[in-house]
Design an enzyme around this catalytic site. Structure first.
Site, short mmCIF file in Angstrom:
data_model
loop_
_atom_site.label_atom_id
_atom_site.label_comp_id
_atom_site.label_asym_id
_atom_site.label_seq_id
_atom_site.Cartn_x
_atom_site.Cartn_y
_atom_site.Cartn_z
N TYR A 1 30.91 53.45 -42.21
CA TYR A 1 31.71 53.57 -40.99
C TYR A 1 32.91 54.48 -41.21
O TYR A 1 32.84 55.67 -40.93
CB TYR A 1 32.14 52.18 -40.47
CG TYR A 1 32.58 52.27 -39.02
CD1 TYR A 1 31.69 52.02 -37.99
CD2 TYR A 1 33.86 52.69 -38.67
CE1 TYR A 1 32.06 52.16 -36.65
CE2 TYR A 1 34.25 52.83 -37.35
CZ TYR A 1 33.34 52.57 -36.34
OH TYR A 1 33.71 52.73 -35.03
N LYS B 1 36.47 59.42 -35.69
CA LYS B 1 37.65 58.61 -35.38
C LYS B 1 38.92 59.27 -35.91
O LYS B 1 39.99 59.19 -35.28
CB LYS B 1 37.49 57.20 -35.95
CG LYS B 1 36.34 56.40 -35.35
CD LYS B 1 36.47 56.22 -33.85
CE LYS B 1 35.40 55.33 -33.27
NZ LYS B 1 35.45 55.23 -31.81
N PHE C 1 35.08 47.20 -24.10
CA PHE C 1 36.53 47.36 -24.02
C PHE C 1 36.96 48.07 -22.74
O PHE C 1 38.04 47.80 -22.20
CB PHE C 1 37.06 48.11 -25.24
CG PHE C 1 37.03 47.31 -26.52
CD1 PHE C 1 37.76 46.14 -26.63
CD2 PHE C 1 36.28 47.72 -27.60
CE1 PHE C 1 37.75 45.39 -27.80
CE2 PHE C 1 36.27 46.99 -28.79
CZ PHE C 1 37.00 45.82 -28.88
#
EC number: 1.3.1.9
Length: 397
Positions: free
Chosen positions: A234, A243, A52
């Site tokens: 995750y 995150k 990315f």
């Protein structure tokens, strides 16, 4: 030398300079084919050499004609030894950018360190004055804290209990069951230290302190949520905690940037084959099924398609940036469509070593993995000798 892929587990030990260069050219051509974006003009990409981050640099340069500085940590080549793929990607990008009359310089080193931040600041001051977009796209398993000098290592573990589910060895196609022991508090803290928002905030603080952020500057970091299928390992695991921290940091940075009318966003991107995702149990099986469904629906995207859409349809439309209830940009919208996820969930139940070749896209997964290292790229003759010693034209000393 003739360069072939040499595999060790979830990593390829070699990279092909011509294959990496062709990958970069293909991404450039895609962005150019989509037309101009009224976007940023002076861009810093932290983690600019693969995935990315590379796509972000290419989209800024070829979508908006931006001057770009890329920061990364890559292994240089030597006689008879290939560089890491990110080195070849960056060399190819700079060669193409300079030929197109675009400013591009690169800084190779540990982006977590004070030294690399200072070198980047000096380069912006000397060449660009200010930047109007900062992309934060670091993916590292280890971080040496610049203040404490403590070495933090991230882990890929569930929280609260052992997690058991299917996974696939994408080299062999063997589907098996895997169990992962839960994380302890130290595992969680270390993962947040490596993959959370602290370093992103340190970068923005350092740039702002030197008046290097333009009026209305934007900064974007990348995240992932994913489906219920993968959440235990995750989003509800150690990576998910990191995150969460990254996403909370966006609000803190936005508060600090109010005086320059700046804004920080987290963009939630789709699941893709990367070096990082290939190492996470369960994810390769999910991705191979997801690819099958999204390709059949005609909505599959790679990194460059995702980031071009992020710039063109979210960040630079001339309207307020659309966000979800948590303030995040959602460019994973096609992956998370109800019909797509329902089909993937059905395929998951049926996935075995025997059925996967038919119901999944393991061939596509393998091909995408090898292309990360410059292999199995169309238009490249792998029987031809390649020059492994390639320089990055704009590398800052």
């Amino acid at each position: 030398m003739i360069i072939e892929p040499r595999m060790r587990g979830f990593i390829c030990l070699t990279a092909h300079p011509d294959g990496c260069a062709q990958n970069v050219k293909n991404q450039i051509e895609y962005v150019k084919s989509k037309g101009a974006i009224n976007g940023p003009k002076k861009v810093l990409v932290i983690g600019a050499s693969t995935g990315f981050g590379l796509a972000s640099r290419i989209t800024a340069a070829y979508g908006s004609g931006a001057s770009t500085i890329g920061v990364f940590f890559e292994k240089a080549p030597s006689e008879g030894k290939t560089a890491s793929p990110g080195w070849y990607n960056s060399a190819a990008f700079e060669k193409e950018a300079h030929a197109a009359g675009l400013y591009a310089k690169s800084i190779n080193g540990d982006a977590f360190s004070k030294e690399i931040k200072e070198k980047t600041i000096a380069t912006i001051k000397a060449d660009l004055g200010q930047v109007d977009l900062v992309i934060y796209s670091l993916a590292s398993p280890v971080r040496k804290h610049p203040d404490t000098e403590v070495l933090h290592r991230s882990t890929l573990k569930p929280i609260g209990g052992t997690y058991t589910n299917k996974t696939v060895d994408f080299h062999t196609g063997n589907v098996s069951e895997i169990s992962i022991e839960p994380a302890n508090e130290e595992d969680i803290a270390n993962t947040v230290a490596v993959m959370g928002g602290e370093d992103w905030a340190m970068w923005i603080d350092a740039l702002k302190a030197e008046n290097l952020l333009a009026e209305g500057a934007t900064t974007v970091a990348y995240s992932y949520i994913g489906p219920a299928l993968t959440e235990a390992v995750y989003r509800k695991g150690t990576i998910g905690r990191a995150k969460d921290d990254l996403e909370a940091t966006a609000f803190k940075i936005s508060d600090k940037l109010k005086d320059i009318d700046g804004k920080a966003y987290v963009s939630v991107n789709k699941a893709l084959v990367t070096q990082a995702s290939s190492a996470i149990p369960v994810i390769p099986l999910y991705i191979s099924l997801l690819y099958k469904v999204m390709k059949a629906e005609g909505i599959h995207e790679g990194t460059i398609e995702q980031i071009q859409r992020l710039y063109a349809d979210r960040l630079y439309t001339g309207s307020p940036v659309p966000v979800d209830q948590e303030g995040r940009i959602r460019i994973d919208d096609w992956e998370m469509r109800e019909d797509v996820q329902a089909k993937v969930a059905e395929l998951w139940k049926a996935a075995t070593t025997e059925t996967l070749p038919a119901i999944g896209d393991l061939a596509g997964y393998r091909s995408d993995f090898l292309s990360l290292f410059g292999f199995e790229v169309d238009q490249v003759d792998y029987q031809k000798e390649a020059n492994e010693v390639v320089a990055i034209e704009g590398l800052v000393d």
